[in-house]
Design a protein around this motif. Structure first.
Motif, PDB file in Angstrom:
ATOM      1  N   PHE A  62     -22.685 -13.030 -45.629  1.00  0.00           N
ATOM      2  CA  PHE A  62     -21.481 -13.759 -46.236  1.00  0.00           C
ATOM      3  C   PHE A  62     -21.736 -14.792 -46.988  1.00  0.00           C
ATOM      4  CE2 PHE A  62     -17.955 -11.732 -43.887  1.00  0.00           C
ATOM      5  CZ  PHE A  62     -18.678 -10.750 -43.008  1.00  0.00           C
ATOM      6  N   GLY A  97     -19.837 -18.958 -43.447  1.00  0.00           N
ATOM      7  CA  GLY A  97     -19.566 -17.824 -43.174  1.00  0.00           C
ATOM      8  C   GLY A  97     -20.380 -17.293 -42.028  1.00  0.00           C
ATOM      9  N   PRO A  98     -19.927 -16.084 -41.324  1.00  0.00           N
ATOM     10  CA  PRO A  98     -20.642 -15.530 -40.438  1.00  0.00           C
ATOM     11  C   PRO A  98     -22.010 -15.099 -40.789  1.00  0.00           C
ATOM     12  CG  PRO A  98     -18.449 -14.569 -40.771  1.00  0.00           C
ATOM     13  CD  PRO A  98     -18.687 -15.254 -41.634  1.00  0.00           C
ATOM     14  N   TYR A 136     -12.992  -4.082 -51.705  1.00  0.00           N
ATOM     15  CA  TYR A 136     -14.300  -3.737 -51.634  1.00  0.00           C
ATOM     16  C   TYR A 136     -14.773  -3.095 -53.001  1.00  0.00           C
ATOM     17  CZ  TYR A 136     -13.628   0.814 -49.963  1.00  0.00           C
ATOM     18  OH  TYR A 136     -13.201   2.222 -49.870  1.00  0.00           O
ATOM     19  N   PHE A 181     -13.555 -14.945 -47.410  1.00  0.00           N
ATOM     20  CA  PHE A 181     -14.983 -14.703 -47.333  1.00  0.00           C
ATOM     21  C   PHE A 181     -15.306 -13.708 -48.442  1.00  0.00           C
ATOM     22  CE2 PHE A 181     -16.584 -17.850 -44.518  1.00  0.00           C
ATOM     23  CZ  PHE A 181     -15.439 -17.902 -43.617  1.00  0.00           C
ATOM     24  N   GLN A 185      -9.725 -14.550 -43.501  1.00  0.00           N
ATOM     25  CA  GLN A 185      -9.955 -15.013 -42.058  1.00  0.00           C
ATOM     26  C   GLN A 185      -8.813 -15.860 -41.559  1.00  0.00           C
ATOM     27  OE1 GLN A 185     -13.405 -17.089 -40.668  1.00  0.00           O
ATOM     28  NE2 GLN A 185     -13.514 -15.967 -38.776  1.00  0.00           N
ATOM     29  N   TYR A 192     -13.002 -10.825 -47.679  1.00  0.00           N
ATOM     30  CA  TYR A 192     -12.316 -10.597 -46.374  1.00  0.00           C
ATOM     31  C   TYR A 192     -11.458 -11.941 -46.370  1.00  0.00           C
ATOM     32  CZ  TYR A 192     -15.308  -6.931 -43.999  1.00  0.00           C
ATOM     33  OH  TYR A 192     -15.905  -5.745 -43.916  1.00  0.00           O
ATOM     34  N   PHE A 207     -13.304  -6.437 -36.926  1.00  0.00           N
ATOM     35  CA  PHE A 207     -13.546  -7.574 -36.291  1.00  0.00           C
ATOM     36  C   PHE A 207     -13.081  -7.932 -35.238  1.00  0.00           C
ATOM     37  CE2 PHE A 207     -17.022  -9.392 -38.909  1.00  0.00           C
ATOM     38  CZ  PHE A 207     -17.179  -8.432 -40.026  1.00  0.00           C
ATOM     39  N   GLY A 208     -13.696  -8.591 -34.216  1.00  0.00           N
ATOM     40  CA  GLY A 208     -12.773  -9.261 -33.057  1.00  0.00           C
ATOM     41  C   GLY A 208     -12.358 -10.817 -33.454  1.00  0.00           C
ATOM     42  N   THR A 209     -11.727 -11.285 -32.873  1.00  0.00           N
ATOM     43  CA  THR A 209     -11.148 -12.612 -33.283  1.00  0.00           C
ATOM     44  C   THR A 209     -12.269 -13.712 -32.698  1.00  0.00           C
ATOM     45  OG1 THR A 209      -9.920 -12.903 -31.015  1.00  0.00           O
ATOM     46  CG2 THR A 209      -8.917 -12.191 -33.091  1.00  0.00           C
ATOM     47  N   GLY A 257      -8.713 -11.505 -36.631  1.00  0.00           N
ATOM     48  CA  GLY A 257     -10.262 -10.998 -36.886  1.00  0.00           C
ATOM     49  C   GLY A 257     -10.238 -10.962 -38.497  1.00  0.00           C
ATOM     50  N   LEU A 258     -11.250 -11.029 -39.041  1.00  0.00           N
ATOM     51  CA  LEU A 258     -11.531 -10.809 -40.563  1.00  0.00           C
ATOM     52  C   LEU A 258     -11.034  -9.548 -40.826  1.00  0.00           C
ATOM     53  CD1 LEU A 258     -15.242 -12.004 -40.386  1.00  0.00           C
ATOM     54  CD2 LEU A 258     -13.532 -12.982 -42.115  1.00  0.00           C
TER      55      LEU A 258
END
Lengths: 109, 114
Positions: free
Chosen positions: B105, A43-44, B48, B90, B37, B35, A99-101, B42-43
């Motif tokens: 995460f 995960g990020p 939530y 995620f 992906q 989320y 979020f960006g890609t 993007g996510l």
């Protein structure tokens, strides 16, 4: 429309070759600009939060900067262990996170 | 601290099957998120929760359901799996919704629907 765009999509660097990753954002009312690192199959992982134009933050070989339209992640003298995908995200509200890609960085020994 | 734990790590479903993706956090965070992906995207926020018993839709909620009976757990339910739900999922948590409270995460669940 709120939008975050990252460039380049992929970047290959020789070990020690410094460069920058770009995150352009078009959002209404930026509360914070986040940078995350994501390793394959993971995960990020949080790196930085920037709140206002002109702000800079550093961590080891990484430095993040912010202007009114974009953020840069500067990587100085990268090492192979810096290889990962770097994500940026812009927050505009309590649960509004765009979020960006991502930029996939490969550092070659 | 384990942080955010997701199970399973991988799963293959047939179209129409159901499953629950598990998520647990041990940081006593009130806020939890799901989320997805997808490659080149993007996510995207699915659902939530701001605390036990309170959930709300995100950007892409169709085909999913959630519940939050405890602070620690936030499972995501897929009732009738479709190929469009093939993705990496995620779970994340945070102390607050402020910009000074980044998301933590889990390591994701890779789901394939065939």
């Amino acid at each position: 429309e709120d939008q975050v765009t990252q460039s380049p999509e992929a970047l290959r660097l020789q070990e020690g070759e410094s460069s920058s990753l770009n995150c352009s954002y078009t959002v209404s009312g930026l509360r914070g600009l986040f940078w995350y690192r994501q390793d394959p199959g993971k995960g990020p992982e949080f790196l930085f939060t920037l709140y206002s134009a002109g702000e800079e933050k550093e961590k080891e070989r990484l430095k993040a900067t912010l202007t009114k339209k974009e953020s840069f992640l500067h990587i100085t003298a990268p090492k192979p262990e810096d290889s990962a995908t770097y994500l940026c995200a812009a927050q505009t509200g309590a649960n509004n996170l765009f979020f960006g890609t991502g930029t996939r960085l490969t550092v070659i020994p | 601290n384990a942080g955010v734990t997701q199970t399973p790590k991988f799963r293959i479903l047939k179209i129409g099957q159901s499953m629950t993706l598990q998520c647990a956090q041990d940081m006593n965070h009130n806020y939890m998120y799901w989320y997805r992906q997808d490659p080149g995207m993007g996510l995207k926020l699915i659902y939530y929760s701001v605390g036990a018993g309170i959930t709300d839709k995100g950007e892409v909620p169709n085909g999913y359901n959630v519940s939050r009976s405890t602070t620690e757990d936030f499972p995501l339910r897929l009732e009738l799996a479709a190929p469009s739900q093939t993705s990496v999922y995620f779970c994340a948590s945070s102390y607050s919704t402020g910009a000074n409270s980044p998301l933590h995460f889990g390591n994701g669940t890779r789901l394939t629907v065939t």
